[in-house]
Design a protein around this motif. Structure first.
Motif, PDB file in Angstrom:
ATOM      1  N   ASN A   1      -7.477   6.835   6.252  1.00 57.41           N
ATOM      2  CA  ASN A   1      -7.650   5.487   6.798  1.00 57.41           C
ATOM      3  C   ASN A   1      -7.090   5.420   8.208  1.00 57.41           C
ATOM      4  O   ASN A   1      -6.274   4.569   8.545  1.00 57.41           O
TER       5      ASN A   1
ATOM      6  N   HIS B   1      -4.401   0.530  13.754  1.00 55.10           N
ATOM      7  CA  HIS B   1      -4.275  -0.923  13.901  1.00 55.10           C
ATOM      8  C   HIS B   1      -2.875  -1.383  13.505  1.00 55.10           C
ATOM      9  O   HIS B   1      -2.271  -2.229  14.202  1.00 55.10           O
ATOM     10  N   ALA B   2      -2.340  -0.831  12.419  1.00 57.02           N
ATOM     11  CA  ALA B   2      -1.017  -1.226  11.939  1.00 57.02           C
ATOM     12  C   ALA B   2       0.069  -0.847  12.937  1.00 57.02           C
ATOM     13  O   ALA B   2       0.993  -1.623  13.192  1.00 57.02           O
TER      14      ALA B   2
ATOM     15  N   GLU C   1      -7.237   2.070  10.190  1.00 56.93           N
ATOM     16  CA  GLU C   1      -6.289   1.071   9.675  1.00 56.93           C
ATOM     17  C   GLU C   1      -4.870   1.408  10.110  1.00 56.93           C
ATOM     18  O   GLU C   1      -4.080   0.520  10.462  1.00 56.93           O
ATOM     19  N   LEU C   2      -4.546   2.682  10.082  1.00 56.05           N
ATOM     20  CA  LEU C   2      -3.206   3.117  10.468  1.00 56.05           C
ATOM     21  C   LEU C   2      -2.965   2.836  11.954  1.00 56.05           C
ATOM     22  O   LEU C   2      -1.883   2.366  12.341  1.00 56.05           O
TER      23      LEU C   2
END
Length: 220
Positions: A193, A199-200, A196-197
């Motif tokens: 992912n 973005h986090a 997503e990582l």
């Protein structure tokens, strides 16, 4: 690192866990002597004629290549040493100023400067970036214990004290040590992912970590 660092450098990695005055390596089970003039003489640099003592002012610095022919750096190495990655080419030096004289600092003075670094009020248990980072990396079986926690707190405190306004550099120090000691362990994980990582980590303002994660392959 054509073979695993934690194998051929294991004795020295273990030394890093000892107190500074207890760093010793037994070279051989046999007793060593220097024979001359028909007599046996002890080696001055050896303790008990078989053990070498590593003084407080000796630090080990090495380089490791990173390509398809080399082994990755393991968690054990990341946990016990500090790594710096040189992944960008520096501009060529075309002009040379006057040669600078070498600077020497006695270890006792350097140690005193480290010990006397003014506290910057940093606590790993109260740092939202680190706490959230732990959550993000937990699915990849990446975590850190008390050893790393202590290293992070020590690094942040000393790093910030290198500047006139230490408090302004806490976030910079946190990201620097977090990337080196923890986030880099993602390199040999199967990051499924990645978007997503990224973005986090952007939400945490850890942009150096973002740059690193962007280089990871999702097809490991």
């Amino acid at each position: 690192n054509l073979s695993r660092i934690e194998y051929y450098f294991s004795d020295f990695l273990s030394l890093m866990e000892n107190e500074e005055d207890k760093r010793e390596i037994r070279l051989t089970n046999a007793t060593l002597f220097n024979t001359y003039d028909g007599e046996k003489h002890s080696y001055k640099a050896l303790k008990d004629n078989h053990t070498i003592v590593i003084p407080k002012n000796i630090w080990f610095i090495g380089t490791a290549n990173r390509d398809e022919s080399t082994f990755e750096i393991s968690d054990k190495v990341y946990d016990r040493g500090y790594t710096m990655n040189f992944d960008k080419r520096a501009p060529a030096i075309t002009e040379f100023d006057e040669e600078m004289a070498p600077q020497f600092v006695e270890y006792s003075l350097l140690r005193k400067m480290f010990d006397n670094a003014s506290p910057v009020g940093f606590s790993i248990d109260k740092c939202p970036q680190i706490l959230e980072c732990e959550k993000l990396l937990r699915p990849y079986n990446i975590s850190f214990g008390n050893r790393i926690a202590k290293q992070i707190e020590t690094f942040v405190n000393i790093y910030c004290n290198c500047f006139h306004e230490p408090q302004k550099h806490i976030d910079e120090a946190v990201e620097t040590i977090l990337l080196s000691k923890v986030v880099h362990k993602l390199e040999y994980k199967n990051v499924t992912n990645k978007a997503e990582l990224i973005h986090a980590f952007k939400k945490l303002n850890l942009f150096k970590c973002v740059e690193f994660i962007e280089t990871l392959s999702e097809d490991f």
